[in-house]
Design a protein around this motif. Structure first.
Motif, PDB file in Angstrom:
ATOM      1  N   LEU A  80       5.389   2.993  -4.997  1.00 39.92           N
ATOM      2  CA  LEU A  80       4.308   2.046  -4.728  1.00 39.92           C
ATOM      3  C   LEU A  80       3.103   2.799  -4.187  1.00 39.92           C
ATOM      4  CD1 LEU A  80       6.326  -0.609  -2.686  1.00 39.92           C
ATOM      5  CD2 LEU A  80       5.749  -0.734  -5.100  1.00 39.92           C
ATOM      6  N   LEU A  81       1.928   2.306  -4.502  1.00 43.69           N
ATOM      7  CA  LEU A  81       0.697   2.760  -3.872  1.00 43.69           C
ATOM      8  C   LEU A  81       0.286   1.630  -2.937  1.00 43.69           C
ATOM      9  CD1 LEU A  81      -1.723   4.619  -3.513  1.00 43.69           C
ATOM     10  CD2 LEU A  81      -2.760   3.513  -5.486  1.00 43.69           C
ATOM     11  N   VAL A  82       0.247   1.937  -1.644  1.00 44.74           N
ATOM     12  CA  VAL A  82       0.065   0.909  -0.623  1.00 44.74           C
ATOM     13  C   VAL A  82      -1.070   1.304   0.299  1.00 44.74           C
ATOM     14  CG1 VAL A  82       1.215  -0.287   1.290  1.00 44.74           C
ATOM     15  CG2 VAL A  82       2.532   0.419  -0.702  1.00 44.74           C
ATOM     16  N   TYR A  83      -1.806   0.322   0.807  1.00 41.37           N
ATOM     17  CA  TYR A  83      -2.832   0.619   1.804  1.00 41.37           C
ATOM     18  C   TYR A  83      -2.848  -0.460   2.869  1.00 41.37           C
ATOM     19  CZ  TYR A  83      -5.457  -2.312  -1.488  1.00 41.37           C
ATOM     20  OH  TYR A  83      -5.843  -3.307  -2.336  1.00 41.37           O
ATOM     21  N   TRP A  84      -3.360  -0.083   4.006  1.00 34.42           N
ATOM     22  CA  TRP A  84      -3.545  -0.980   5.144  1.00 34.42           C
ATOM     23  C   TRP A  84      -5.013  -0.957   5.522  1.00 34.42           C
ATOM     24  CZ3 TRP A  84       1.175   0.972   4.274  1.00 34.42           C
ATOM     25  CH2 TRP A  84       2.281   0.199   4.614  1.00 34.42           C
TER      26      TRP A  84
END
Length: 117
Positions: free
Chosen positions: A26-30
């Motif tokens: 997964l490519l995830v950001y916050w």
């Protein structure tokens, strides 16, 4: 599907956003598009929760016969999880062309995190 479902659920529990579902990750950001208090801490906590979830997933996959069970002293095949986390300034917004567009983030911080895993 099972892997992505579990990992996406964990990300969302820690207020992250899944930008892309990749072949094996997964490519995830916050803290992009929505402000997330303590986003770096939440990213780290999500990474640890994902590691714990992998142990459960491996057990489930062994129980249904998708992974080979091995004696306790021999480590059998299993799925592994690598997590790369980095914080920094990135460019976020609609990225693409007039024909195809998506919301995403790009920049050195994103590139470094992907290489850290």
């Amino acid at each position: 599907t099972r892997f992505h479902t579990v990992m996406t659920y964990i990300v969302e529990q820690y207020e992250g956003a899944v930008a892309e579902i990749l072949d094996d990750g997964l490519l995830v950001y916050w803290n992009a598009s929505n402000s997330v208090m303590d986003h770096a801490l939440k990213a780290c906590e999500a990474g640890l929760a994902m590691q714990e979830a992998m142990e459960l997933l491996n057990t489930q996959l062994t129980d249904v016969g998708l992974l080979e069970a091995k004696p306790e002293e021999a480590r059998g095949p299993s799925l592994r999880l690598c997590v790369g986390i980095h914080t920094g300034d990135v460019l976020c917004g609609n990225i693409g062309s007039t024909m195809k567009m998506k919301f995403g983030c790009m920049g050195d911080a994103m590139n470094l995190a992907s290489r850290m895993r």
